[in-house]
Design an enzyme around this catalytic site. Structure first.
Site, PDB file in Angstrom:
ATOM      1  N   LYS A 210       5.886  46.889 -10.494  1.00 44.04           N
ATOM      2  CA  LYS A 210       5.639  48.328 -10.640  1.00 44.04           C
ATOM      3  C   LYS A 210       6.828  49.139 -10.120  1.00 44.04           C
ATOM      4  O   LYS A 210       7.090  50.235 -10.600  1.00 44.04           O
ATOM      5  CB  LYS A 210       4.346  48.737  -9.941  1.00 44.04           C
ATOM      6  CG  LYS A 210       4.352  48.616  -8.435  1.00 44.04           C
ATOM      7  CD  LYS A 210       2.979  48.964  -7.855  1.00 44.04           C
ATOM      8  CE  LYS A 210       2.934  48.689  -6.367  1.00 44.04           C
ATOM      9  NZ  LYS A 210       1.554  48.747  -5.809  1.00 44.04           N
TER      10      LYS A 210
ATOM     11  N   LYS B  15      28.713  28.452 -37.307  1.00 45.78           N
ATOM     12  CA  LYS B  15      29.123  29.764 -37.802  1.00 45.78           C
ATOM     13  C   LYS B  15      27.890  30.562 -38.192  1.00 45.78           C
ATOM     14  O   LYS B  15      27.745  31.729 -37.886  1.00 45.78           O
ATOM     15  CB  LYS B  15      30.042  29.602 -39.015  1.00 45.78           C
ATOM     16  CG  LYS B  15      30.575  30.915 -39.565  1.00 45.78           C
ATOM     17  CD  LYS B  15      31.527  30.660 -40.717  1.00 45.78           C
ATOM     18  CE  LYS B  15      32.163  31.958 -41.188  1.00 45.78           C
ATOM     19  NZ  LYS B  15      33.133  31.701 -42.284  1.00 45.78           N
TER      20      LYS B  15
ATOM     21  N   LYS C 297      26.296  23.789 -30.620  1.00 52.37           N
ATOM     22  CA  LYS C 297      24.965  24.391 -30.468  1.00 52.37           C
ATOM     23  C   LYS C 297      24.520  25.148 -31.718  1.00 52.37           C
ATOM     24  O   LYS C 297      25.333  25.717 -32.445  1.00 52.37           O
ATOM     25  CB  LYS C 297      24.922  25.329 -29.268  1.00 52.37           C
ATOM     26  CG  LYS C 297      25.761  26.590 -29.404  1.00 52.37           C
ATOM     27  CD  LYS C 297      25.510  27.585 -28.260  1.00 52.37           C
ATOM     28  CE  LYS C 297      24.314  28.475 -28.481  1.00 52.37           C
ATOM     29  NZ  LYS C 297      24.424  29.392 -29.611  1.00 52.37           N
TER      30      LYS C 297
ATOM     31  N   ASP D  41      22.751  28.266 -33.734  1.00 50.83           N
ATOM     32  CA  ASP D  41      22.734  29.711 -33.601  1.00 50.83           C
ATOM     33  C   ASP D  41      21.373  30.061 -32.971  1.00 50.83           C
ATOM     34  O   ASP D  41      20.344  29.510 -33.367  1.00 50.83           O
ATOM     35  CB  ASP D  41      22.858  30.335 -34.998  1.00 50.83           C
ATOM     36  CG  ASP D  41      23.172  31.810 -34.961  1.00 50.83           C
ATOM     37  OD1 ASP D  41      22.991  32.437 -33.900  1.00 50.83           O
ATOM     38  OD2 ASP D  41      23.598  32.340 -35.990  1.00 50.83           O
ATOM     39  N   GLU D  42      21.361  30.984 -32.008  1.00 46.04           N
ATOM     40  CA  GLU D  42      20.100  31.255 -31.291  1.00 46.04           C
ATOM     41  C   GLU D  42      19.059  31.954 -32.157  1.00 46.04           C
ATOM     42  O   GLU D  42      17.865  31.919 -31.848  1.00 46.04           O
ATOM     43  CB  GLU D  42      20.363  32.084 -30.024  1.00 46.04           C
ATOM     44  CG  GLU D  42      20.541  33.586 -30.244  1.00 46.04           C
ATOM     45  CD  GLU D  42      21.895  33.958 -30.810  1.00 46.04           C
ATOM     46  OE1 GLU D  42      22.764  33.078 -30.940  1.00 46.04           O
ATOM     47  OE2 GLU D  42      22.088  35.150 -31.134  1.00 46.04           O
TER      48      GLU D  42
ATOM     49  N   HIS E 197      20.252  30.417 -23.420  1.00 50.10           N
ATOM     50  CA  HIS E 197      20.955  31.464 -24.158  1.00 50.10           C
ATOM     51  C   HIS E 197      20.575  32.811 -23.548  1.00 50.10           C
ATOM     52  O   HIS E 197      19.421  33.001 -23.165  1.00 50.10           O
ATOM     53  CB  HIS E 197      20.590  31.423 -25.648  1.00 50.10           C
ATOM     54  CG  HIS E 197      21.503  32.263 -26.483  1.00 50.10           C
ATOM     55  ND1 HIS E 197      21.375  33.628 -26.600  1.00 50.10           N
ATOM     56  CD2 HIS E 197      22.594  31.917 -27.210  1.00 50.10           C
ATOM     57  CE1 HIS E 197      22.347  34.083 -27.373  1.00 50.10           C
ATOM     58  NE2 HIS E 197      23.095  33.083 -27.754  1.00 50.10           N
TER      59      HIS E 197
ATOM     60  N   GLY F 270      34.167  36.314 -27.875  1.00 55.67           N
ATOM     61  CA  GLY F 270      35.571  36.726 -27.887  1.00 55.67           C
ATOM     62  C   GLY F 270      36.540  35.657 -27.413  1.00 55.67           C
ATOM     63  O   GLY F 270      37.676  35.945 -27.041  1.00 55.67           O
TER      64      GLY F 270
ATOM     65  N   GLY G 293      32.824  30.478 -31.316  1.00 59.39           N
ATOM     66  CA  GLY G 293      32.264  30.440 -32.673  1.00 59.39           C
ATOM     67  C   GLY G 293      33.369  30.828 -33.642  1.00 59.39           C
ATOM     68  O   GLY G 293      34.002  29.977 -34.248  1.00 59.39           O
ATOM     69  N   GLY G 294      33.634  32.126 -33.692  1.00 61.98           N
ATOM     70  CA  GLY G 294      34.697  32.619 -34.565  1.00 61.98           C
ATOM     71  C   GLY G 294      36.044  32.014 -34.210  1.00 61.98           C
ATOM     72  O   GLY G 294      36.878  31.787 -35.089  1.00 61.98           O
TER      73      GLY G 294
END
Lengths: 402, 402
Positions: free
Chosen positions: B92, B141, B167, B169-170, B258, B331, B353-354
């Site tokens: 609360k 990707k 891994k 993708d989430e 994640h 990034g 990833g990228g």
């Protein structure tokens, strides 16, 4: 359903809101688009999000525009549960600068896969035998560390005032002095005794705690023990457990959602999840029969427009979801009942803690004051007028004013 | 344990921070104090919170002071789970004006009741056969809507680059084209083939989805199907399910947390939960072997001080909890590896990833570029130097720079 879309609205800021919407639509679905070969685009097209609208609100000093952007997502991108929805429309996006999740609108065909409230407003009215007026609920003054006998005394005192519901304190997890099942049995017995005396049945909402993997089983055992209602800290446990409790046919009691932790999501203008969605739409979708939320009054006041939108999301007509009872809470005393009635109407639960236990005459008088105030307002009489027949209300008004 | 205290720190503002701390200490435990009779006080004393410190940071225009307040809570007020902790120290209170939950420090005796990481850093290193260097991980990707064969091709391409982990993708919940168990079996087969070819074992982290009440069972079935690691969207599902997965002896694979939805909690300076606690302390306590969080680089950058504190909370020596692998994400490209190494050291997972799929030579070359960059940095060689032996790294540096 395969061609149905989910409309998601965000409050954000960018040089170009339309571009921002398009970036979200692609980034939160197929990940990239323009660089995909035509064959791949054709394959992924059914999963592609789309910018569905932009509403600029203001131009910021840096030249960016702050406003609402709406993105439509194919329902096929999601499984029918709130973790899938939240991850899919806001998971990584929540960490991408100033952006707040404002609304999620589901097509009826998709919403139909969610349980929604098992009892809803009509069901809770049936169980409490309360019609044509707001319900009245009291919160234990304090549960933590209290001897079982004190809690029994507190429960009886509150029930004797003619309330419809009495709920546990949400922080009541460590309950070794008054264990969950024993508490349920004891209070069920007391409420039966009180009903004998007053003719009024009060529902006790017991705080459901334990490992998330055991809550369904504990809820079933609670029902066997005589539970009449269960309080759930939905956000600390996660929305999906409310969904599973609501979907279980053996859990034959209303589920009351507590907003604990909600303040970690909604107050920022730039981040988080707006209350009408968080405590309104999502709580109803997952199956809360009653939903507590900060009232627009008192010192932890919720913005009034948001509070009314939240309540509307709980009660508005829906093809497959029963309505949930709005329970505007915090800072409530009998003098506020006319305001509550004007703002939230007949289908609400008037809920108080300090406004009942702090009554000069004690909890029973405090409860009677609320019942008298509710009856008066529904009958179109003023509180002052009603106070002439109700010393309890008169004392409450003298202490807290109107 | 009964006399142990939990120290909770909040960032808030008030006319008088000391009074604010005392108000929280009472309000979040026994509810009221000064108006209690002495006998009742004696009874509730063991449950009473206490103001434990105040650190003023600045005086605000309205004269209020903004600063840190620390409140100590008896461990007996809580059950040993994160929903109890979050409800009890912030439930609360989160809705009570400008207040942010900054830290929760548990005594070892209380923390010992939590599972913590099952494998930890040493265990994940053992499983991947990777020692003396940061691990390298790649993210698909895109998974959503992808034909199974495309995912197999993507997986093989990433694995061939010599990565330690790959891994899901989430957002991969609706996986009818490549169902969970089938995907696990297929990728296990591919990683075995790749290991034959490269001598390097890659662990595939499959996204664990479904009703929260079924996740433990689904995780066990996944292990039987050959799962090597499981990805969990901890915040959308709730911390407690991670706790239960980590505590289950039959789930014999590392758990990867994640941060989906974390941005709904941490970015506001006035509200929410700070990342070092949310993604650091609590993820480790609940049992994440690896924890993804926004890197302090790139466009969704996390404040660097917070990111380092978060990583420290995952790895600092603890009496009962194994350390978790920090995975600073978003990034990341090979040119950043020296910076990552300088900031997070040898015990981290370099995750891209990228930065892998965007490599001019494709995912395999992208992965090789990261492996080369990591080997170089650990050997104390410059990336330029290493690029002379690694065309993949040279191409990556040419595209993304250093």
């Amino acid at each position: 359903m395969s061609d149905q879309r989910i409309l998601v609205t965000y409050l954000t800021q960018a040089k170009d809101l339309q571009k921002k919407a398009e970036g979200i639509a692609v980034g939160m679905t197929v990940g990239s688009w323009t660089d995909l070969p035509a064959a791949k685009q054709a394959e992924l097209q059914p999963y592609l999000g789309e910018a569905a609208g932009v509403t600029p609100l203001e131009t910021l000093p840096n030249g960016d525009t702050r406003g609402l952007v709406t993105v439509s997502y194919p329902t096929r991108n999601f499984t029918v549960d709130i973790p899938s929805l939240l991850t899919g429309v806001f998971g990584k996006l929540s960490m991408d600068g100033k952006i707040k999740l404002v609304d999620i609108q589901l097509p009826d065909s998709f919403a139909a896969g969610f349980p929604g409230p098992k009892y809803g407003i009509a069901g809770v009215r049936r169980l409490t035998g309360t019609h044509g007026r707001p319900l009245a609920m009291s919160i234990f003054k304090s549960c933590l560390g209290m001897p079982f006998d004190d809690l029994k005394t507190q429960f009886r005192a509150q029930a004797l005032g003619g309330l419809d519901l009495v709920k546990d304190d949400e922080i009541f997890f460590a309950d070794d002095k008054a264990p969950f099942y024993e508490r349920i049995k004891a209070f069920r017995h007391i409420s039966a005794e009180v009903a004998e005396e007053t003719g009024k049945q009060v529902l006790y909402a017991a705080n459901l705690t334990g490992p998330v993997t055991e809550l369904v089983e504990r809820a079933k055992r609670a029902v066997e023990a005589g539970a009449q209602c269960l309080l759930v800290n939905v956000l600390p446990f996660g929305f999906d457990i409310l969904h599973r409790l609501a979907a279980d046919p053996d859990i034959t009691v209303p589920l009351m959602a507590h907003p604990a932790l909600a303040g970690a999501f909604y107050p920022s203008p730039d981040y988080g999840i707006a209350t009408p969605l968080l405590l309104g739409r999502l709580m109803r979708l997952a199956g809360a029969d009653l939903v507590l939320f900060p009232s627009p009054y008192g010192n932890v006041a919720l913005d009034k427009t948001e509070a009314l939108q939240l309540a509307n999301n709980l009660t508005a007509a829906n093809a497959t979801l029963k309505p949930s009872f709005p329970v505007p809470s915090a800072g409530i005393h009998p003098g506020l009942v006319p305001q509550l009635f004007a703002d939230f109407g007949v289908d609400q639960v008037v809920n108080a803690g300090g406004g009942i236990h702090g009554h000069p005459g004690g909890a029973t008088e405090g409860a009677k004051a609320f019942v008298a105030a509710i009856d008066a307002v529904v009958a179109g009489r003023s509180l002052q007028e009603a106070a002439e027949q109700s010393p309890a209300l008169a004392a409450a008004l003298a202490k807290w004013g109107k």
